[in-house]
Design an enzyme around this catalytic site. Structure first.
Site, PDB file in Angstrom:
ATOM      1  N   LYS A 258      -2.044   8.786  -0.342  1.00  0.00           N
ATOM      2  CA  LYS A 258      -1.412   7.453  -0.348  1.00  0.00           C
ATOM      3  C   LYS A 258      -0.481   7.357  -1.549  1.00  0.00           C
ATOM      4  O   LYS A 258      -0.824   7.829  -2.654  1.00  0.00           O
ATOM      5  CB  LYS A 258      -2.506   6.395  -0.414  1.00  0.00           C
ATOM      6  CG  LYS A 258      -2.034   4.945  -0.353  1.00  0.00           C
ATOM      7  CD  LYS A 258      -3.262   4.004  -0.316  1.00  0.00           C
ATOM      8  CE  LYS A 258      -2.847   2.545  -0.208  1.00  0.00           C
ATOM      9  NZ  LYS A 258      -4.024   1.647  -0.150  1.00  0.00           N
TER      10      LYS A 258
ATOM     11  N   SER B  68      -4.234  -1.728   3.467  1.00  0.00           N
ATOM     12  CA  SER B  68      -2.949  -1.264   2.998  1.00  0.00           C
ATOM     13  C   SER B  68      -2.753   0.243   3.155  1.00  0.00           C
ATOM     14  O   SER B  68      -1.646   0.734   2.968  1.00  0.00           O
ATOM     15  CB  SER B  68      -2.759  -1.637   1.530  1.00  0.00           C
ATOM     16  OG  SER B  68      -3.772  -1.053   0.750  1.00  0.00           O
TER      17      SER B  68
ATOM     18  N   SER C  77      -8.964  -1.993   2.496  1.00  0.00           N
ATOM     19  CA  SER C  77      -7.741  -1.237   2.793  1.00  0.00           C
ATOM     20  C   SER C  77      -7.904   0.203   3.224  1.00  0.00           C
ATOM     21  O   SER C  77      -6.910   0.844   3.560  1.00  0.00           O
ATOM     22  CB  SER C  77      -6.813  -1.284   1.564  1.00  0.00           C
ATOM     23  OG  SER C  77      -6.326  -2.589   1.401  1.00  0.00           O
TER      24      SER C  77
END
Lengths: 481, 476, 95
Positions: free
Chosen positions: A68, A143, A167
């Site tokens: 990420k 997210s 997330s």
């Protein structure tokens, strides 16, 4: 080639260790797959070859991994999904990624995400939304939407993301994969761009529970660079539990009050039956304070974020705007142009909650609610081994469907936020498919299991046994619905 | 109008002399090229985290103990949020309502609290006027950013500018003797701000206070506070009210200028620092801090004052531990000399004689042993030799060593004890100087000096001046 | 729930410049969110300690030993406006 890509990370690891699989060939296959990204899941890819090699690898028998874009990687673009960090290349590498590199995992690329990890749909990225591989008109969740999409979409064998209020778990649920948020402190936060310091945790997004265990084992550990890190004392072993006999699973009584989609409810209840089939016992537990989880979370997280994001001021790195004006003009121009709407909203909320006269009413109270929630879980765990809930109140929704109503978007986090507040570990595993409320193609439904702090091993064992029992094998692109 | 009394409190920042910064491993430096001691942590890059310096904690404990502070069994760090280029995180990690050190005392002044925090970076202003309020820019050097600081806050117990400066000197000396800081005001390792207000004498309420910042010497501190007290008094007497503001004192012009307008009061939005865990000093840490304390100035001063030593002599001794130890050995050896007298000889005549003879290293390094200075003091106090003769003996001791009795005998400096002999000399001197005697009778007391001078010459300084005066008066 | 001038004040504290349209929207959105969040205001939390630290750790400290600093050009490599080995920033406004 596609056989290689079909291997789980664990299978690939075992094959490489046994000498049956050539690491370079395996990594090259994945780099090629990643290059076919049509989901906008990658913000940057390591193209491999002589000129790249931005990230040096030491021992090459771990599957390559997607990271990420919230994890600082030295010399490699790191944006946290934000325009304010466009072009930023950190002068150092986060501990989580360093541990991956030292274990021999090549980094495939940095994945797209909601800006500064604020969002539940990956529609808040400054670089465009990520598409759900199951239905490209729908969101992958957020997210860590990019990390979930690459794993579900065949663009990476596994990935790491971050979870502050859900997330990792919620995108895992929306994309039909496994997502684990460990105990707070299990994995170092050093180098993980901060959203809410007391809630953020790194975690695996994988195809299987065993892969999650393998990845957790590499990542976990006390880090001298992170005062709040503890690691997992006993380490992590690969799970092997065959059934759920002797284990008690608590279903919160409060679920009865909560509104969530019928399709999700059906899968949830079917999974409870499956637990019983496997020898587990279902019991009711009461977690009365979890009803206020969203309220407490949406004070604490924005408050900490408002402070953590104050360093983006155009002075030392990142974008600068309005440099011809005076200091305040430069600050305001930089931050107003650099941050997206959701980030601004949360900074405003958080600043307000901490401001003079409001601290006790908001932040002070929210931290007390948090204590209550932790106590609720501690009490429940004296009676059951795990607490189970659906991961999300719905299946994936359409792009743009919830962007007009921030509060509606926040309420998506209803089931995941309490575990973050309590600091306890929780995993989401794909448990079935359901139609969305308005009808249409069936989409994955996640089942969430939470365990006491530092109970990762037991959690993984139970999740593994249940995963085997459920036998979820649907893939994006399967004809159904 | 009721008399207005000053009410002054001090806020002191002490830069700790650790090897590395408060929250990262960058080395502390002074005067190096800009930005050569920085890292992702002290530059506040995305994703970094602070880790506290163990030595800084220990030094803070020592400072707290030296100030008699309660040590908090558990204290936490807070974030103090504000935007400025010298604050890279846009918050300073400090301590708010649960500091490491609580109430204490140093001398006559109560300590409110002492806590740990990190220093800001340095900003160099460039641009047309070069002044902070002109147009232009700042260049930021993060070498200093992150240096460990202990902030000490006093209660508003000080009642005058001189008192404030003197107490500040005592504080500086106390911290200096701990060895935890250079406490150099010019270099910035000691920074003192004063909170100044006035109120009607006898009132319990506090007036509005102003803050005087960045006075970089004790003299300027005193003058700045004096100037502000005058300003406040004049303002009130003219019917005005004191407004809360921050002021800068310019020692050259003597002017006070307002640094910040009042509506700029910051909302620091303090909250507990989530990236750091609480401090709970262990028994071992406390014991080690206690054992590291030398005998501190305030304790010495109290002890000396009990012996009858005057304030300024006591302060002077306490500021110089080696000389103080020397003095105490002298007092122990003294047979018949009062500590007060010994103290005056050590800090007065001996210090002067050493300076004159350019002897380095102070009393303890000189040829004058503590026993001998005590013996000399005893001789003079007993009037066996005159003060003047004593100085001569001292000069010999400084040059050669030796004991005073031997030197006195050798040089024949014993005070004239035979008053008959002295009387005769005085009579002779008066007879030889009738003019002076007339002047004395006429009421000019200074003319006595002439007669005394003659007598002293005759007796080679062995007469006691007071005795000579007495005899002259008798003979008039 | 939250007034316009409060929004403007908070924006100033956060160094955000909002357009008129943004201010309007913020008033509505923040009011909605605060309306939900305010429910915790009714709870009886007497005697409950706030969670200011999640992990039960104390005294996590670092030895006072120097670690290598960044080479200066790396430290300045990301600076929007490096000058003379330092980070240049505009001055505060003249008062």
């Amino acid at each position: 080639m596609s056989d290689l890509l079909a291997l789980t990370a664990l299978e690939a690891h075992e094959a490489m260790v046994a000498g049956d699989l050539d690491a370079a060939e395996y990594t090259a296959a994945w780099r090629q797959a990643a290059a076919g990204d049509e989901l906008n899941a990658y913000l940057w890819r390591d193209e491999g070859g002589e000129e790249a090699g931005a990230i040096a690898v030491e021992r090459d028998c771990i599957a390559p991994i997607a990271v990420k874009d919230i994890f600082c990687t030295e010399g490699v673009p790191t944006t946290a999904g934000s325009k304010i960090l466009e072009g930023y290349r950190p002068p150092y590498t986060s501990t989580a990624v360093r541990r991956l590199i030292e274990a021999g995992a090549p980094v495939l690329g940095k994945t797209n995400m909601d800006e500064f990890a604020m969002g539940s749909s990956n529609e808040n990225s400054a670089f465009g939304p990520v598409l759900n591989p199951w239905d490209r008109e729908r969101v992958p969740g957020g997210s860590s939407g990019g990390s979930a999409a690459v794993v579900a979409g065949g663009l990476a064998p596994w990935a790491i993301g971050t979870d502050t209020g859900g997330s990792i778990r919620q995108p895992a649920a929306f994309c039909g994969i496994v997502g684990l948020k460990p105990t707070y402190g299990a994995i170092s936060r050093y180098g993980m761009i901060a959203f809410a310091s007391s809630l953020d945790q790194c975690g695996p997004l994988t195809r299987t529970v065993s892969d999650a265990a393998l990845l957790l084992g590499i990542l976990q550990g006390k880090d001298p660079c992170d005062s709040t890190s503890v690691g997992l004392d006993a380490g992590v072993s690969l799970p092997g539990r065959e059934d759920l006999s002797g284990l008690r699973f608590g279903v919160p009584a409060e679920l009865g009050h909560d509104e969530y989609d019928a399709g999700v409810r059906a899968v949830f209840e079917a999974t409870l039956r499956k637990i019983e089939d496997l020898g587990g016992e279902i019991a009711e537990v009461s977690l009365p304070s979890t009803e206020h989880g969203i309220s407490a979370y949406y004070v604490i997280a924005p408050a900490e974020a408002s402070s953590n994001l104050a360093r983006y001021d155009g002075v030392r790195y990142g974008v600068r705007a309005g440099g011809d004006g005076d200091l305040i003009e430069m600050y305001e121009a930089t931050r107003s142009q650099g941050f997206g709407a959701e980030v601004k909203r949360r900074i405003m909320l958080g600043t307000y909650a901490l401001s003079s006269g409001y601290y006790e009413a908001y932040y002070g109270k929210a931290q007390k609610v948090r204590t209550r929630i932790a106590t609720d879980y501690a009490d429940a765990f004296s009676n059951v081994d795990f607490v189970v809930t659906p991961t999300a109140p719905s299946v994936s929704f359409k792009l743009g469907e919830k962007t007009d109503d921030p509060l509606a978007m926040y309420l998506n986090d209803f089931f995941t936020v309490p575990m973050s507040l309590a600091g306890i570990p929780a995993i989401s595993i794909p448990a079935g498919l359901a139609e969305p409320e308005g009808g249409g193609k069936q989409l994955p439904v996640g089942f969430q299991i939470a365990a006491p702090a530092f109970g990762e091993q037991n959690l993984l064992e139970a999740a593994y046994a249940l995963e085997q029992g459920i036998g979820f094998d649907a893939r994006p692109g399967d004809a159904n619905g | 109008m009721a008399e207005l009394e000053p009410v002054i409190g001090l806020e002191i920042h002490v830069q700790l002399a650790t090897k590395t910064k408060m929250f990262c491993g960058c080395e502390l430096s002074f005067g190096d090229e800009p930005n050569v001691h920085t890292c992702p942590v002290c530059l506040a890059h995305p994703g970094v985290l602070p880790v506290p310096n163990e030595q800084a904690i220990r030094y803070a404990l020592q400072i707290g103990m030296a100030l008699g502070c309660e040590i908090a069994p558990r204290s936490i760090f807070h974030r103090k949020n504000y935007f400025y280029p010298d604050s890279p995180k846009a918050y300073q990690i400090s301590q708010y309502d649960i500091p490491i050190c609580g109430a204490g005392r140093l001398g006559e002044v109560r300590i409110h609290r002492a806590h740990l925090e990190e220093d800001a970076a340095k900003m160099i202003h460039v641009g047309e006027s070069g002044r902070i309020h002109g147009s232009g820019a700042s260049l930021v050097d993060f070498n200093r950013g992150g240096t460990p600081l202990v902030e000490i806050v006093t209660e508003p117990d000080l009642r005058g500018a001189a008192e404030a400066a003197n107490w500040a000197r005592l504080l500086r000396e106390t911290v200096r003797q701990l060895g935890v800081s250079d406490v150099n005001m010019e270099e910035g390792s000691l920074r003192i701000d004063a909170n100044v207000s006035v109120r009607p004498a006898g009132s319990e309420e506090l007036g509005t206070k102003t803050e005087l910042k960045n006075m970089n010497s004790f003299r300027y501190l005193q003058r700045g506070v004096e100037a502000e007290l005058v300003r406040q008094r004049e303002l009130i007497e003219a019917g005005g009210t004191v407004e809360q503001e921050t002021l800068h004192f310019d020692p050259t012009s003597g002017n006070l200028t307002s640094l910040r307008s009042k509506e700029e009061a910051h909302d620091y939005r303090y909250f507990p620092e989530p990236d750091l865990v609480p401090l709970a000093p262990t028994e071992e840490m406390l014991r080690e801090a206690r054992e590291a304390l030398p005998e501190l100035p305030a304790t010495r001063i109290a002890r000396y004052e009990e012996m009858g030593i005057a304030d300024n002599v006591a302060l002077s001794l306490a500021a110089d531990p080696e000389t103080a130890d020397y003095f105490e050995r002298a007092v122990a050896a003294a047979d018949g000399a009062e500590p007060k007298v010994v103290g005056n000889w050590v800090t007065g005549e001996l210090a002067a004689a050493l300076r004159l003879a350019e002897v380095e290293g102070g009393a303890a390094a000189s040829k004058v042993s503590p026993e001998n200075i005590a013996a000399l003091a005893a001789l003079v106090q007993a009037k066996k030799i005159s003060h003047g003769s004593g100085k001569a003996v001292l000069a010999t001791m400084v040059a050669e060593g030796g004991d005073p009795e031997t030197i006195v005998e050798r040089e024949g400096l014993a005070q004239m004890s035979d008053s008959g002999e002295l009387e005769a000399i005085v009579e002779q001197a008066m007879a030889d100087n009738p003019g002076a005697v007339e002047k004395i009778r006429a009421g000019n007391p200074k003319a006595i000096g002439a007669i005394v001078g003659v007598v002293m010459r005759e007796t080679k300084g062995r007469a006691d001046g007071g005795e000579v005066n007495r005899i002259i008066q008798e003979k008039l | 729930m939250i007034e316009r001038d409060q929004v403007l004040h908070v924006a100033k504290l956060a160094r955000l410049r909002l357009s008129e349209e943004e201010v309007e929207r913020m008033v509505g959105e923040l009011s909605g969110i605060l309306g939900h969040v305010d429910r915790i205001g009714n709870l009886d939390l007497e005697g409950v300690e706030p969670t200011s630290h999640v992990v039960a750790l104390e005294n996590v400290l670092r030895a006072d030993e120097p670690r290598p600093s960044l080479p200066r050009d790396l430290a300045l490599s990301q600076a929007p406006e490096p000058q003379d080995g330092a980070f240049r920033a505009p001055s505060p406004q003249a008062e």
